[in-house]
Write an enzyme that holds these catalytic residues in place. Structure first.
Site, PDB file in Angstrom:
ATOM      1  N   LEU A 219      89.797  46.119  79.109  1.00 26.33           N
ATOM      2  CA  LEU A 219      89.593  47.066  80.212  1.00 26.33           C
ATOM      3  C   LEU A 219      89.861  48.506  79.768  1.00 26.33           C
ATOM      4  CD1 LEU A 219      91.033  45.091  83.271  1.00 26.33           C
ATOM      5  CD2 LEU A 219      88.689  45.174  82.400  1.00 26.33           C
ATOM      6  N   ARG A 220      90.333  48.673  78.537  1.00 27.17           N
ATOM      7  CA  ARG A 220      90.475  49.986  77.883  1.00 27.17           C
ATOM      8  C   ARG A 220      91.491  50.945  78.499  1.00 27.17           C
ATOM      9  NH1 ARG A 220      88.519  47.755  73.692  1.00 27.17           N
ATOM     10  NH2 ARG A 220      86.277  47.732  73.394  1.00 27.17           N
TER      11      ARG A 220
ATOM     12  N   HIS B 135      89.460  36.644  78.353  1.00 29.73           N
ATOM     13  CA  HIS B 135      89.340  37.593  77.238  1.00 29.73           C
ATOM     14  C   HIS B 135      88.463  38.797  77.605  1.00 29.73           C
ATOM     15  CE1 HIS B 135      89.246  38.027  72.594  1.00 29.73           C
ATOM     16  NE2 HIS B 135      89.041  39.200  73.161  1.00 29.73           N
TER      17      HIS B 135
ATOM     18  N   ASP C 209      84.843  38.273  75.984  1.00 27.72           N
ATOM     19  CA  ASP C 209      85.200  39.337  75.034  1.00 27.72           C
ATOM     20  C   ASP C 209      84.488  40.640  75.421  1.00 27.72           C
ATOM     21  OD1 ASP C 209      86.363  40.730  72.991  1.00 27.72           O
ATOM     22  OD2 ASP C 209      85.273  39.738  71.378  1.00 27.72           O
TER      23      ASP C 209
ATOM     24  N   HIS D 169      82.117  50.116  75.010  1.00 27.21           N
ATOM     25  CA  HIS D 169      82.152  51.287  74.128  1.00 27.21           C
ATOM     26  C   HIS D 169      81.153  52.291  74.685  1.00 27.21           C
ATOM     27  CE1 HIS D 169      84.717  49.651  71.011  1.00 27.21           C
ATOM     28  NE2 HIS D 169      84.017  48.545  71.029  1.00 27.21           N
TER      29      HIS D 169
ATOM     30  N   HIS E 217      93.167  36.316  67.269  1.00 25.78           N
ATOM     31  CA  HIS E 217      91.904  36.807  66.696  1.00 25.78           C
ATOM     32  C   HIS E 217      91.980  36.443  65.215  1.00 25.78           C
ATOM     33  CE1 HIS E 217      89.027  40.369  65.939  1.00 25.78           C
ATOM     34  NE2 HIS E 217      89.413  40.020  64.731  1.00 25.78           N
TER      35      HIS E 217
ATOM     36  N   HIS F 186      87.319  33.757  70.579  1.00 34.47           N
ATOM     37  CA  HIS F 186      85.915  33.928  70.154  1.00 34.47           C
ATOM     38  C   HIS F 186      85.532  33.259  68.836  1.00 34.47           C
ATOM     39  CE1 HIS F 186      88.048  37.054  68.015  1.00 34.47           C
ATOM     40  NE2 HIS F 186      88.072  37.890  69.039  1.00 34.47           N
TER      41      HIS F 186
END
Lengths: 329, 455
Positions: free
Chosen positions: B64-65, B61, B306, B310, B180, B233
């Site tokens: 990598l954006r 989990h 997770d 940012h 999720h 999570h």
């Protein structure tokens, strides 16, 4: 050393101040800090009842009112307090800005610093915004209300008003009625009045007075009659119309039916119990007009005392920075 | 033939029940032999005496954006962060821009990982097109081009009918749905766990039941369909309870827990700390205790970070305007080792298992081992020495970590993928390692280092 107008102010140099450069909340203050503010405000209340209502302790200083939420009342009170201390006041009204939350604050900080502000009074919809600002600027930050977190000057003026009327706070039982969950006024008042020795009971429906508030060491009552029992002070919160749309309570009408204060219900409290409200009042919802006009209503006194308290706060924060003359004695 | 000998390290490989000083011989990117005193011959030698050698960690989990969020992370920087944390295989979530819901999207991640990544990357494709919760993606086609699992992570599949069909359909393919679990109506505009701390800070809360109500619903759907549900999570005691019940009843449900939910509580938010803001939110101590127990008794299968990068601009903000999520690849093992192994609550073997074979098992794969013949993915770890984790130890493009400045008693000294070194800790000296030209000056291999290695 500056001299006061009208009557001379006492000549002793200020040795009192608040801890730190900012007033972010009641949480960081001790009971003796609170007493210091109340004592200082007493002197300023005397000043603002004179014909010439100024003491120039902030002459040459700049106060910026940075209001991200509309509030003519609070902003005017801060503005008047600053002007009576002879400060220059700039009103930064960003409430109407459509910029996303947070971004506007970051952008505005640089501008304010460049303006050379000595004090920034901030009101913001995000809890913790004053704390965020205080870390970023050298100026003293005064929390004028942040989200659902704190509104420290409101709690100070409320404590001042109670003390002025009854001569004490210790041992009083204060019932705070209404939307506790979303109220910064409630949080600051719980903290301030407890530190000054009062007993607090929170009253309202379970959706607006959740059990998590028991952690404050307060009593929780969901019915008005049991909540008002033995109360010396009945403190009413403004009911926010938009909460109703989120189904936290069914309707204004039902709120009035279950929690609205009228003369008869005021009788459920201790005889002679005082009524307070931070304003603006939804007349006929939280409280009826005739109760507001009773001698037991302190609602307009609260407004008058707001100016004295805010003068005291500016003065004490300034005291941390330099020697200035204290008012009155 | 390229040969590498990692000599005299304490090999910890739960898959083979190994925990003793041994040598590891790597030939042509694969583990050739693990035993005491192997003759080096012409092999390059890394002296690992005093260090531990473990199979590379697997994280099912991560975010990598890339594509679309390159300001906060890229496949290159994200895989370097992973290598710095001892991870050699990671699954990356599809909530990119555009969403990874097409063959092109899956192929993009795979090709970028091959050209710019330094570890194994498995793309997770979305359950629904655009993650809108309305229309299923082409599961078979996406798996055919390399998707390893399906998830709308970041967003729940709110429509129970869609979830039912997705679970049913994945039975055909034998992959789990990573879900999720969150009821968006209950979460509304919440920013942290609803409770004493949110009341005090005046922050709108997310009730714990927002997660558990969806965990319960999804377990019921998994029971009804026989599909494999993997709960991402897990954060609350009520969710743990629901998963335990479902497993007891034979439902195919697996679950993961993050290092931050195992080590922190909602108290971390005090002071409006945006690096303690994530989804699901940090809860109470009783929740944390329930998660630890659940991992220990097998109700929760494995650890997953997770990792959610940012940018500083986004996180350096008022609390309710800051985005949810923290990075976690670099710190996962050191934080968990320091919290649970040095205090003797867990054995080192338990922790390594939960980060290697346990996540592999969720994927029905046999990775996470040093068994001869397998791909030589492993790390060399320094244990016991207290060291401060600093900003310069972050290889992710973002620095939204609550652990900067924390003292940890474990450091990943070096990481190897296919027998090639892809990471060398800047402060740790390891004789024989990090000297090869494959390692860039900053301690991480450049992509071209993988030339010659068979992935």
């Amino acid at each position: 050393m500056p001299r006061g107008y009208g009557r001379p102010v006492s000549k002793h140099v200020a040795t009192v101040s608040l801890p730190g450069k900012d007033l972010l909340g009641i949480e960081g203050l001790s009971s003796s800090d609170l007493s210091t503010v109340l004592d200082t405000a007493r002197g300023f209340k005397e000043v603002i009842t004179r014909t010439v209502k100024k003491v120039p302790v902030l002459r040459g200083r700049t106060v910026v009112n940075l209001f991200f939420e509309n509030s003519t009342r609070t902003r005017t009170s801060f503005e008047l307090a600053a002007r009576r201390l002879d400060a220059d006041v700039i009103n930064f009204d960003v409430a109407t800005s459509s910029v996303a939350k947070g971004e506007a604050l970051l952008d505005t900080i640089e501008t304010i610093e460049a303006l050379g502000a000595d004090f920034i009074v901030i009101r913001h919809g995000s809890s913790g915004a004053p704390h965020f600002l205080a870390k970023a600027v050298r100026a003293s930050v005064v929390n004028g209300g942040d989200g659902a977190h704190e509104h420290p000057t409101q709690a100070l003026l409320d404590a001042f008003t109670i003390q002025e009327r009854l001569g004490r706070i210790e041992g009083l039982r204060v019932a705070i009625v209404g939307d506790i969950l979303h109220s910064r006024v409630a949080r600051s008042n719980i903290l301030a009045l407890q530190k000054l020795g009062a007993e607090i009971v929170l009253v309202g429906p379970p959706s607006l007075v959740p059990d998590s508030f028991a952690a404050y060491g307060v009593e929780i009552e969901h019915t008005l009659r049991s909540g008002l029992r033995d109360a010396d002070i009945v403190y009413l919160l403004r009911i926010q119309l938009e909460r109703q749309r989120k189904n936290l309570f069914p309707s204004l009408d039902e709120y009035r039916l279950l929690y609205g204060i009228n003369r008869e219900r005021l009788g459920w409290a201790k005889p002679g119990a005082l009524v307070m409200h931070p304003g603006p009042v939804n007349r006929g919802v939280e409280v009826t007009r005739d109760v507001m006009e009773m001698d037991e209503s302190l609602i307009t006194t609260q407004v008058t005392n707001g100016v004295a308290i805010r003068m005291a706060v500016f003065y004490l924060l300034q005291g941390a920075k330099s020697d200035v003359a204290a008012p009155g004695s | 033939m390229s040969r590498l000998l990692v000599r005299n390290g304490t090999v910890v490989d739960p898959s083979q029940g190994i925990h003793r000083v041994m040598d590891v011989l790597v030939e042509n990117g694969r583990v050739a032999e693990v035993r005491a005193r192997i003759d080096a011959g012409d092999a390059e030698v890394v002296e690992a005496a005093g260090f531990h050698v473990a199979p590379g960690f697997i994280d099912i989990h991560t975010h990598l954006r890339e594509p679309g969020g390159e300001g906060s992370e890229t496949i290159e920087t994200g895989t370097r962060a992973a290598a710095a944390g001892g991870f050699t295989r990671i699954y990356c979530m599809p909530n990119t821009t555009p969403v990874c819901d097409s063959e092109t999207g899956v192929q993009y991640v795979i090709s970028r990982a091959a050209s710019h990544g330094c570890i194994n990357v498995v793309p997770v494709a979305s359950i629904t097109k655009g993650m809108l919760g309305e229309e299923l993606t082409n599961f078979g086609r996406l798996m055919g081009c390399g998707a390893g699992a399906f998830s709308d992570d970041g967003r729940p599949v709110m429509n129970a009918e869609i979830m039912r069909r997705a679970l049913e359909y994945t039975k055909l393919l034998g992959v789990p749905l990573f879900e999720h679990c969150e009821d968006m109506n209950l979460t509304a505009e919440g920013h942290m766990n609803e409770g004493v701390v949110s009341a005090r800070l005046g922050i709108k809360g997310i009730p714990r039941v927002s997660e558990s109500v969806m965990v319960s619903r999804n377990c019921a759907l998994a029971a009804a369909t026989g599909g494999h549900l993997h709960v991402c999570h897990v954060s609350t005691r009520e969710s743990v309870h629901a998963i335990r019940e479902a497993r007891r009843n034979g439902v195919r449900v697996t679950a993961e827990v993050s290092p931050h939910h195992l080590t922190m509580t909602e108290d971390a938010v005090l002071g409006y700390n945006t690096n303690a803001k994530m989804k699901p939110p940090l809860c109470e101590k009783a929740d944390r205790d329930a998660l630890i127990e659940a991992l220990e008794d097998g109700t929760i299968d494995c650890i997953a970070t997770d990792h959610a990068p940012h940018s500083s601009q986004a996180k350096d903000n008022v609390f309710d305007a800051a985005p949810f999520g923290i990075i976690g690849l670099e710190t996962a093992f050191p934080v968990l080792y320091t919290t649970f192994v040095t205090t003797k609550r867990w054995t080192l073997d338990f922790l390594v298992e939960k980060m290697t074979t346990a996540p592999a098992k969720v994927m029905n794969a046999d990775w996470g081992t040093l068994r001869p013949g397998t791909q030589a993915d492993f790390s060399i770890i320094e244990l016991g020495e207290p060291a401060r984790f600093e900003r310069r130890h972050i290889f992710s493009k973002s620095i939204n970590s609550p652990w900067i400045g924390a003292t940890m008693k474990a450091r990943i000294a070096a990481t190897f993928v296919n027998g090639l070194q892809v990471f060398q800790h800047p402060d740790v000296v390891l004789a024989g390692a990090g000297t090869c030209e494959k390692l860039a000056a900053n301690g991480t291999a450049k992509p071209k280092a993988r030339k010659g290695a068979k992935a």
